[in-house]
Write a protein that holds these residues in place. Sequence first.
Motif, mmCIF file in Angstrom:
data_model
loop_
_atom_site.group_PDB
_atom_site.id
_atom_site.type_symbol
_atom_site.label_atom_id
_atom_site.label_comp_id
_atom_site.label_asym_id
_atom_site.label_seq_id
_atom_site.Cartn_x
_atom_site.Cartn_y
_atom_site.Cartn_z
ATOM 1 N N SER A 1 4.815 10.937 -8.479
ATOM 2 C CA SER A 1 4.164 11.356 -9.729
ATOM 3 C C SER A 1 3.663 12.814 -9.660
ATOM 4 N N GLN A 2 3.584 13.353 -8.436
ATOM 5 C CA GLN A 2 3.136 14.756 -8.278
ATOM 6 C C GLN A 2 4.256 15.748 -8.542
ATOM 7 N N GLU B 1 0.820 -1.216 0.000
ATOM 8 C CA GLU B 1 0.000 0.000 0.000
ATOM 9 C C GLU B 1 0.857 1.270 0.000
ATOM 10 N N SER C 1 4.744 6.200 -4.661
ATOM 11 C CA SER C 1 4.726 6.397 -6.120
ATOM 12 C C SER C 1 3.802 7.553 -6.469
ATOM 13 N N ASN C 2 2.734 7.634 -5.754
ATOM 14 C CA ASN C 2 1.762 8.697 -5.988
ATOM 15 C C ASN C 2 2.393 10.078 -5.744
ATOM 16 N N GLY D 1 4.407 -0.004 -2.847
ATOM 17 C CA GLY D 1 4.137 -0.725 -4.105
ATOM 18 C C GLY D 1 4.104 0.209 -5.313
ATOM 19 N N ARG D 2 3.980 -0.398 -6.492
ATOM 20 C CA ARG D 2 4.063 0.345 -7.755
ATOM 21 C C ARG D 2 2.994 1.453 -7.857
ATOM 22 N N THR D 3 1.823 1.164 -7.266
ATOM 23 C CA THR D 3 0.773 2.198 -7.305
ATOM 24 C C THR D 3 0.496 2.716 -5.894
ATOM 25 N N GLY D 4 1.480 2.548 -5.009
ATOM 26 C CA GLY D 4 1.307 2.938 -3.604
ATOM 27 C C GLY D 4 1.443 4.446 -3.370
ATOM 28 N N HIS D 5 1.386 4.839 -2.078
ATOM 29 C CA HIS D 5 1.407 6.257 -1.706
ATOM 30 C C HIS D 5 2.676 6.963 -2.157
#
Length: 331
Positions: free
Chosen positions: A44-45, A31, A40-41, A34-38
Amino acid sequence: MAHDIAQLRDLLESQIKEVTTPESLQKIEAEFLGRTGHISNLISQIKNIAPENKRAYGENINQLKNYIRETLLAKGSTISSNNKTPLDLTIPGIRPQSGRLHPTTITINRLNYFFRYYGFSVTDGNEIVTNRINFELLNLPPDHPARDLQDSLYIEEPNILLRTHTSSVEVETMIKEKPPIRVVVPGRCFRNETANSTNGAVFYQYEGLYVDENVTMGNLKWILEKFAKFVYGDKIKTRFRAKYYPQVEPGAGFDVLCTFCGGEGCSVCKYRGYIELIGCGMVHPNALKKCGVDNLKYSGFAFGMGLDRIVMTTFNIPDIRVLYNGDLCLS
Ligand SMILES: [Zn+2]
């Protein structure tokens, strides 16, 4: 931004308190890291951050990431030490798989033991033989069905083939040795057969040959009856039937009462009550002569049996394919 990072710290701390199993810890790891976890989020910002703040933003993310890793690691070690089973020396060990001999090998050893006792030596011959050794010298006429190209497995037609019976070793022995000859031959044979529960393209035969002065059919009957008792016990019923084989004269079939049905008739004995165990007879004078043995001075008997049938009847194995299958669970 700072608000996001602080929020994530709180979120992690509140979630990690609830964790009691490695599985739930892995879930949290995915969570956050991981690849789409916090994390990574947050990364991406970065494109939305003002250029002068990008450096500080990146450092904050790295700090958070390290903090998450350390927290997960610390929790992980607590869980594994809590879940450790205490050492119990009274638990039985795991039995290692032990090897053992194949039923065919056990049977060959038993049979060799019997025949050695009566003065036979054990020999082996070539599995690849010439037409002459496999057929011609055994007095098998050219039109004999066994010589059909379709029934044998040829290496080079029409002269080199895989032996179709261990009788080829009788020939090889008579050519090489002078009488008295007393040998038994366990060995693999090959025929162009479709595999079913009683026949295979590869099978074992067990052959015997005794050549000396004054050898008679009486000697043959005596040893085979002794042999049947050795294999199946003193109470076994046997019978001899006249039978034609080109390499012997006279020829006989030696049968034992079916061990599966006790003579009542079943699919194993093909409802005859008896199982044909051995083909035998006095070595044909022509075969003796062709192999260089003086047929006026010497006589001999020969017998041959499908070894697989003996293995199957003594180990109660109803299908021959089990013997040649590599699956240990079947045997
Ligand atoms: Zn039967």
